[in-house]
Write a protein that holds these residues in place. Structure first.
Motif, PDB file in Angstrom:
ATOM      1  N   VAL A   1       2.458 -32.112  21.375  1.00 27.45           N
ATOM      2  CA  VAL A   1       3.021 -30.900  20.774  1.00 27.45           C
ATOM      3  C   VAL A   1       2.729 -30.830  19.286  1.00 27.45           C
ATOM      4  O   VAL A   1       2.456 -29.758  18.742  1.00 27.45           O
ATOM      5  CB  VAL A   1       4.545 -30.843  21.024  1.00 27.45           C
ATOM      6  N   GLU A   2       2.773 -31.967  18.626  1.00 26.94           N
ATOM      7  CA  GLU A   2       2.555 -31.970  17.182  1.00 26.94           C
ATOM      8  C   GLU A   2       1.172 -31.423  16.832  1.00 26.94           C
ATOM      9  O   GLU A   2       1.021 -30.617  15.914  1.00 26.94           O
ATOM     10  CB  GLU A   2       2.715 -33.393  16.633  1.00 26.94           C
ATOM     11  N   ARG A   3       0.176 -31.837  17.568  1.00 30.38           N
ATOM     12  CA  ARG A   3      -1.188 -31.368  17.306  1.00 30.38           C
ATOM     13  C   ARG A   3      -1.412 -29.952  17.833  1.00 30.38           C
ATOM     14  O   ARG A   3      -2.177 -29.181  17.242  1.00 30.38           O
ATOM     15  CB  ARG A   3      -2.185 -32.324  17.947  1.00 30.38           C
ATOM     16  N   ASN A   4      -0.757 -29.604  18.926  1.00 35.31           N
ATOM     17  CA  ASN A   4      -1.036 -28.333  19.603  1.00 35.31           C
ATOM     18  C   ASN A   4      -0.006 -27.248  19.322  1.00 35.31           C
ATOM     19  O   ASN A   4       0.032 -26.233  20.026  1.00 35.31           O
ATOM     20  CB  ASN A   4      -1.106 -28.570  21.120  1.00 35.31           C
ATOM     21  N   GLY A   5       0.796 -27.440  18.291  1.00 36.37           N
ATOM     22  CA  GLY A   5       1.836 -26.462  17.995  1.00 36.37           C
ATOM     23  C   GLY A   5       1.309 -25.060  17.777  1.00 36.37           C
ATOM     24  O   GLY A   5       1.836 -24.087  18.332  1.00 36.37           O
ATOM     25  N   ARG A   6       0.240 -24.932  16.993  1.00 39.06           N
ATOM     26  CA  ARG A   6      -0.301 -23.598  16.693  1.00 39.06           C
ATOM     27  C   ARG A   6      -0.867 -22.904  17.934  1.00 39.06           C
ATOM     28  O   ARG A   6      -0.498 -21.765  18.219  1.00 39.06           O
ATOM     29  CB  ARG A   6      -1.352 -23.686  15.591  1.00 39.06           C
ATOM     30  N   PRO A   7      -1.753 -23.564  18.713  1.00 36.07           N
ATOM     31  CA  PRO A   7      -2.249 -22.894  19.920  1.00 36.07           C
ATOM     32  C   PRO A   7      -1.145 -22.593  20.931  1.00 36.07           C
ATOM     33  O   PRO A   7      -1.199 -21.572  21.621  1.00 36.07           O
ATOM     34  CB  PRO A   7      -3.277 -23.876  20.491  1.00 36.07           C
ATOM     35  N   LEU A   8      -0.131 -23.464  21.027  1.00 34.68           N
ATOM     36  CA  LEU A   8       0.979 -23.181  21.927  1.00 34.68           C
ATOM     37  C   LEU A   8       1.729 -21.933  21.488  1.00 34.68           C
ATOM     38  O   LEU A   8       2.135 -21.105  22.317  1.00 34.68           O
ATOM     39  CB  LEU A   8       1.938 -24.375  21.984  1.00 34.68           C
ATOM     40  N   HIS A   9       1.893 -21.789  20.182  1.00 36.92           N
ATOM     41  CA  HIS A   9       2.577 -20.592  19.671  1.00 36.92           C
ATOM     42  C   HIS A   9       1.769 -19.335  19.983  1.00 36.92           C
ATOM     43  O   HIS A   9       2.339 -18.291  20.325  1.00 36.92           O
ATOM     44  CB  HIS A   9       2.806 -20.716  18.164  1.00 36.92           C
ATOM     45  N   HIS A  10       0.454 -19.418  19.885  1.00 38.60           N
ATOM     46  CA  HIS A  10      -0.393 -18.268  20.227  1.00 38.60           C
ATOM     47  C   HIS A  10      -0.243 -17.919  21.713  1.00 38.60           C
ATOM     48  O   HIS A  10      -0.194 -16.735  22.084  1.00 38.60           O
ATOM     49  CB  HIS A  10      -1.854 -18.569  19.904  1.00 38.60           C
ATOM     50  N   LEU A  11      -0.170 -18.926  22.562  1.00 40.91           N
ATOM     51  CA  LEU A  11      -0.013 -18.685  23.996  1.00 40.91           C
ATOM     52  C   LEU A  11       1.329 -18.026  24.299  1.00 40.91           C
ATOM     53  O   LEU A  11       1.408 -17.102  25.113  1.00 40.91           O
ATOM     54  CB  LEU A  11      -0.140 -19.997  24.768  1.00 40.91           C
ATOM     55  N   THR A  12       2.387 -18.498  23.642  1.00 41.66           N
ATOM     56  CA  THR A  12       3.698 -17.897  23.902  1.00 41.66           C
ATOM     57  C   THR A  12       3.765 -16.463  23.383  1.00 41.66           C
ATOM     58  O   THR A  12       4.428 -15.614  23.989  1.00 41.66           O
ATOM     59  CB  THR A  12       4.828 -18.738  23.285  1.00 41.66           C
ATOM     60  N   ALA A  13       3.076 -16.199  22.298  1.00 44.38           N
ATOM     61  CA  ALA A  13       3.031 -14.821  21.791  1.00 44.38           C
ATOM     62  C   ALA A  13       2.354 -13.900  22.811  1.00 44.38           C
ATOM     63  O   ALA A  13       2.787 -12.749  23.016  1.00 44.38           O
ATOM     64  CB  ALA A  13       2.291 -14.771  20.459  1.00 44.38           C
ATOM     65  N   LYS A  14       1.302 -14.394  23.460  1.00 43.50           N
ATOM     66  CA  LYS A  14       0.634 -13.613  24.504  1.00 43.50           C
ATOM     67  C   LYS A  14       1.558 -13.390  25.700  1.00 43.50           C
ATOM     68  O   LYS A  14       1.561 -12.303  26.299  1.00 43.50           O
ATOM     69  CB  LYS A  14      -0.644 -14.323  24.956  1.00 43.50           C
ATOM     70  N   LEU A  15       2.338 -14.408  26.047  1.00 43.07           N
ATOM     71  CA  LEU A  15       3.293 -14.268  27.143  1.00 43.07           C
ATOM     72  C   LEU A  15       4.309 -13.168  26.849  1.00 43.07           C
ATOM     73  O   LEU A  15       4.608 -12.334  27.712  1.00 43.07           O
ATOM     74  CB  LEU A  15       4.032 -15.585  27.379  1.00 43.07           C
ATOM     75  N   VAL A  16       4.840 -13.176  25.651  1.00 39.36           N
ATOM     76  CA  VAL A  16       5.827 -12.161  25.266  1.00 39.36           C
ATOM     77  C   VAL A  16       5.195 -10.768  25.270  1.00 39.36           C
ATOM     78  O   VAL A  16       5.807  -9.788  25.696  1.00 39.36           O
ATOM     79  CB  VAL A  16       6.432 -12.492  23.889  1.00 39.36           C
ATOM     80  N   LYS A  17       3.950 -10.683  24.820  1.00 40.63           N
ATOM     81  CA  LYS A  17       3.240  -9.401  24.812  1.00 40.63           C
ATOM     82  C   LYS A  17       3.061  -8.874  26.239  1.00 40.63           C
ATOM     83  O   LYS A  17       3.253  -7.678  26.502  1.00 40.63           O
ATOM     84  CB  LYS A  17       1.892  -9.545  24.130  1.00 40.63           C
ATOM     85  N   LEU A  18       2.709  -9.759  27.166  1.00 45.94           N
ATOM     86  CA  LEU A  18       2.546  -9.352  28.562  1.00 45.94           C
ATOM     87  C   LEU A  18       3.864  -8.844  29.138  1.00 45.94           C
ATOM     88  O   LEU A  18       3.887  -7.877  29.897  1.00 45.94           O
ATOM     89  CB  LEU A  18       2.025 -10.526  29.401  1.00 45.94           C
ATOM     90  N   GLU A  19       4.963  -9.503  28.759  1.00 43.97           N
ATOM     91  CA  GLU A  19       6.274  -9.053  29.238  1.00 43.97           C
ATOM     92  C   GLU A  19       6.558  -7.631  28.759  1.00 43.97           C
ATOM     93  O   GLU A  19       7.097  -6.811  29.514  1.00 43.97           O
ATOM     94  CB  GLU A  19       7.359 -10.016  28.746  1.00 43.97           C
ATOM     95  N   GLY A  20       6.178  -7.329  27.522  1.00 40.96           N
ATOM     96  CA  GLY A  20       6.361  -5.980  27.006  1.00 40.96           C
ATOM     97  C   GLY A  20       5.502  -4.960  27.744  1.00 40.96           C
ATOM     98  O   GLY A  20       5.948  -3.830  28.008  1.00 40.96           O
ATOM     99  N   GLU A  21       4.286  -5.354  28.107  1.00 43.14           N
ATOM    100  CA  GLU A  21       3.414  -4.453  28.865  1.00 43.14           C
ATOM    101  C   GLU A  21       3.989  -4.175  30.254  1.00 43.14           C
ATOM    102  O   GLU A  21       3.889  -3.057  30.767  1.00 43.14           O
ATOM    103  CB  GLU A  21       2.018  -5.065  28.980  1.00 43.14           C
TER     104      GLU A  21
END
Length: 215
Positions: free
Chosen positions: A138-158
């Motif tokens: 998680v420490e190394r992948n925090g930024r890409p994980l955050h990008h993935l969760t942002a996409k998840l939230v965007k899909l929920e809005g769609e």
């Protein structure tokens, strides 16, 4: 004596494997749901696949809870582990409820927004499958994980937009054709599809919490 000593040693269960196994079940169920709402392939087989994958996910949940109780050292807080796997399980539970409603009401044709939601659910599961291995660091992948969760939230809005548009079209069709039963069935299917997407947002929030605490 040696066995007793072994039991006293710290243990670290492989929760990452359990997360990834659950995500695989999610993906298989989402693929079947997308094909079901698209009207492609064997309807009965898709319904059976969703049900079977939900059972497989339940087995992962049981294993996870057992590991949480038995493991001395865990990679994350115990509450975080159960919350993440629980939110993932809510997602596949809602897919199963959607399939059950489709089977109960003998729905064989789907509105265009329902088909689009099926595809978005599939896309969201791909993001979860992509995210799970990254939790191993998680420490190394925090930024890409955050990008993935942002996409998840965007899909929920769609999905929310498609849900509202679909419900409006179903209501207008009911007014025109005097088909209240058809509207009630459509409303039930849309309700379950939207709940699948809502559960995705919960998964995103749980992953973000891990990133904040450990990233």
């Amino acid at each position: 004596m040696f066995g007793w000593f072994q039991r006293l040693l710290p243990h670290s269960g492989d929760f990452y494997v359990l997360f990834e196994r659950h995500a695989v079940a999610l993906m298989a169920a989402a693929d079947a749901l997308a094909m079901l709402t698209a009207g492609e392939g064997d309807r009965a087989a898709h319904l059976r696949t969703i049900r079977d994958q939900e059972h497989a996910a339940d087995e992962v949940i049981r294993e996870t809870l057992h590991e949480v109780r038995q493991t001395f050292l865990t990679p994350f807080d115990r509450g975080a582990i159960t919350s993440l796997i629980g939110s993932m399980d809510d997602t596949i539970d809602e897919m199963n409820r959607t399939a059950a409603a489709i089977e109960l009401f003998e729905v064989t044709s789907f509105d265009p927004p329902m088909k689009q939601i099926g595809v978005l659910i599939q896309d969201a599961c791909k993001l979860i499958v992509e995210a799970m291995p990254q939790l191993r660091d998680v420490e190394r992948n925090g930024r890409p994980l955050h990008h993935l969760t942002a996409k998840l939230v965007k899909l929920e809005g769609e999905v929310d937009v498609l849900h509202d548009n679909g419900m409006k079209a179903a209501f207008q069709a009911q007014q025109k054709n005097s088909d209240p039963l058809g509207f009630m069935v459509s409303r039930e299917i849309y309700k379950h599809l939207e709940r699948v997407a809502d559960a995705f947002e919960d998964v995103a929030n749980e992953i973000d919490s891990l990133v904040i605490d450990h990233g």
